[in-house]
Design a protein around this motif. Sequence first.
Motif, PDB file in Angstrom:
ATOM      1  N   VAL A   1       0.808  -1.213   0.000  1.00 23.32           N
ATOM      2  CA  VAL A   1       0.000   0.000   0.000  1.00 23.32           C
ATOM      3  C   VAL A   1       0.851   1.278   0.000  1.00 23.32           C
ATOM      4  CG1 VAL A   1      -2.042  -1.081   1.014  1.00 23.32           C
ATOM      5  CG2 VAL A   1      -0.280  -0.137   2.513  1.00 23.32           C
ATOM      6  N   LEU A   2       2.034   1.172  -0.585  1.00 28.93           N
ATOM      7  CA  LEU A   2       2.913   2.334  -0.723  1.00 28.93           C
ATOM      8  C   LEU A   2       3.094   2.649  -2.202  1.00 28.93           C
ATOM      9  CD1 LEU A   2       5.678   1.376   1.880  1.00 28.93           C
ATOM     10  CD2 LEU A   2       3.738   2.938   2.207  1.00 28.93           C
ATOM     11  N   SER A   3       3.453   3.887  -2.511  1.00 26.53           N
ATOM     12  CA  SER A   3       3.644   4.276  -3.909  1.00 26.53           C
ATOM     13  C   SER A   3       4.938   3.753  -4.507  1.00 26.53           C
ATOM     14  CB  SER A   3       3.597   5.803  -4.045  1.00 26.53           C
ATOM     15  OG  SER A   3       2.267   6.237  -3.928  1.00 26.53           O
ATOM     16  N   ASP A   4       5.911   3.429  -3.686  1.00 32.03           N
ATOM     17  CA  ASP A   4       7.173   2.897  -4.194  1.00 32.03           C
ATOM     18  C   ASP A   4       7.690   1.853  -3.208  1.00 32.03           C
ATOM     19  OD1 ASP A   4       9.704   2.372  -5.226  1.00 32.03           O
ATOM     20  OD2 ASP A   4      10.145   4.478  -5.624  1.00 32.03           O
ATOM     21  N   LEU A   5       7.778   0.615  -3.672  1.00 30.09           N
ATOM     22  CA  LEU A   5       8.260  -0.472  -2.824  1.00 30.09           C
ATOM     23  C   LEU A   5       9.680  -0.895  -3.204  1.00 30.09           C
ATOM     24  CD1 LEU A   5       4.959  -2.477  -2.449  1.00 30.09           C
ATOM     25  CD2 LEU A   5       6.178  -1.225  -0.663  1.00 30.09           C
TER      26      LEU A   5
ATOM     27  N   VAL B   1      -5.836  -8.824 -10.139  1.00 25.98           N
ATOM     28  CA  VAL B   1      -4.906  -7.810 -10.654  1.00 25.98           C
ATOM     29  C   VAL B   1      -5.477  -6.417 -10.395  1.00 25.98           C
ATOM     30  CG1 VAL B   1      -3.726  -6.947 -12.709  1.00 25.98           C
ATOM     31  CG2 VAL B   1      -4.027  -9.414 -12.382  1.00 25.98           C
ATOM     32  N   ALA B   2      -6.777  -6.240 -10.650  1.00 26.17           N
ATOM     33  CA  ALA B   2      -7.426  -4.945 -10.382  1.00 26.17           C
ATOM     34  C   ALA B   2      -7.384  -4.618  -8.890  1.00 26.17           C
ATOM     35  CB  ALA B   2      -8.862  -4.956 -10.888  1.00 26.17           C
ATOM     36  N   LYS B   3      -7.580  -5.634  -8.071  1.00 31.31           N
ATOM     37  CA  LYS B   3      -7.528  -5.396  -6.626  1.00 31.31           C
ATOM     38  C   LYS B   3      -6.133  -4.964  -6.185  1.00 31.31           C
ATOM     39  CE  LYS B   3     -11.450  -8.116  -5.161  1.00 31.31           C
ATOM     40  NZ  LYS B   3     -11.973  -9.022  -4.152  1.00 31.31           N
ATOM     41  N   ARG B   4      -5.105  -5.551  -6.790  1.00 33.54           N
ATOM     42  CA  ARG B   4      -3.737  -5.136  -6.455  1.00 33.54           C
ATOM     43  C   ARG B   4      -3.515  -3.668  -6.850  1.00 33.54           C
ATOM     44  NH1 ARG B   4       1.403  -8.694  -6.883  1.00 33.54           N
ATOM     45  NH2 ARG B   4       0.187  -9.627  -5.224  1.00 33.54           N
ATOM     46  N   VAL B   5      -3.990  -3.282  -8.028  1.00 38.00           N
ATOM     47  CA  VAL B   5      -3.854  -1.891  -8.477  1.00 38.00           C
ATOM     48  C   VAL B   5      -4.540  -0.946  -7.480  1.00 38.00           C
ATOM     49  CG1 VAL B   5      -4.625  -0.259 -10.259  1.00 38.00           C
ATOM     50  CG2 VAL B   5      -3.512  -2.404 -10.918  1.00 38.00           C
ATOM     51  N   MET B   6      -5.753  -1.294  -7.068  1.00 39.13           N
ATOM     52  CA  MET B   6      -6.462  -0.436  -6.113  1.00 39.13           C
ATOM     53  C   MET B   6      -5.754  -0.407  -4.759  1.00 39.13           C
ATOM     54  SD  MET B   6     -10.468  -0.970  -7.138  1.00 39.13           S
ATOM     55  CE  MET B   6     -10.441  -2.760  -7.200  1.00 39.13           C
ATOM     56  N   GLU B   7      -5.184  -1.541  -4.350  1.00 42.38           N
ATOM     57  CA  GLU B   7      -4.425  -1.564  -3.097  1.00 42.38           C
ATOM     58  C   GLU B   7      -3.247  -0.600  -3.162  1.00 42.38           C
ATOM     59  OE1 GLU B   7      -3.442  -5.685  -2.700  1.00 42.38           O
ATOM     60  OE2 GLU B   7      -5.404  -6.191  -1.879  1.00 42.38           O
ATOM     61  N   ARG B   8      -2.557  -0.571  -4.291  1.00 42.55           N
ATOM     62  CA  ARG B   8      -1.410   0.339  -4.416  1.00 42.55           C
ATOM     63  C   ARG B   8      -1.857   1.800  -4.393  1.00 42.55           C
ATOM     64  NH1 ARG B   8       3.596  -1.832  -5.736  1.00 42.55           N
ATOM     65  NH2 ARG B   8       4.295   0.219  -5.074  1.00 42.55           N
ATOM     66  N   MET B   9      -3.061   2.071  -4.897  1.00 47.52           N
ATOM     67  CA  MET B   9      -3.581   3.443  -4.857  1.00 47.52           C
ATOM     68  C   MET B   9      -3.938   3.887  -3.440  1.00 47.52           C
ATOM     69  SD  MET B   9      -5.918   3.917  -8.181  1.00 47.52           S
ATOM     70  CE  MET B   9      -5.347   3.420  -9.782  1.00 47.52           C
ATOM     71  N   ASP B  10      -4.000   2.945  -2.515  1.00 47.70           N
ATOM     72  CA  ASP B  10      -4.270   3.286  -1.115  1.00 47.70           C
ATOM     73  C   ASP B  10      -3.260   4.313  -0.604  1.00 47.70           C
ATOM     74  OD1 ASP B  10      -5.757   2.495   1.492  1.00 47.70           O
ATOM     75  OD2 ASP B  10      -3.622   2.303   2.011  1.00 47.70           O
TER      76      ASP B  10
END
Length: 165
Positions: A55-59, A92-101
């Motif tokens: 849930v971070l913008s850069d891992l 995959v969509a859920k992962r994208v939304m998680e990253r937007m957290d």
Amino acid sequence: MPLTAFALNCTLKIPRDDDESSTDRMLAELTNALAAHDVGCETARALAHNIKPGVLSDLGEADDWPKLREKILAADIFILGLPIWMGQPSSVAKRVMERMDAFLSETDDSGRMPAAGKVALVAIVGNEDGAHHCHAECYQALNDVGFTVPANGGVYWVGEAMGDV
């Protein structure tokens, strides 16, 4: 200045040169419709990138999310394209939304979340009842992180996958 759109295809199909998914077809219909109104459109397939869970913008090293995030935020319109699997948005969509957290704790120069002032569309391939459910899930998440959700903006493809109708 012309509007721009960035579509992120969250199909579960591994990308290959000749492997089109139903989500590719759906996004092509939508981006062609936008292009007819002089909206510049770009599309990327999420599985062609290493989007780490989190849930971070850069891992860090080998995380491709920062480049995709940049494209999402550079566009006026973000299009999340996805299939329905087992009544849910694709993983995959859920992962994208998680990253937007991460947008929840980030601000721009005006103190707003990075997606403020941008429109989000969700394009779904799947059955009608499932599409309504998935639109509700996706639009709630996208609105929570700052995107504007247009009225009646949910588009979905009902019918046989890769069909002509």
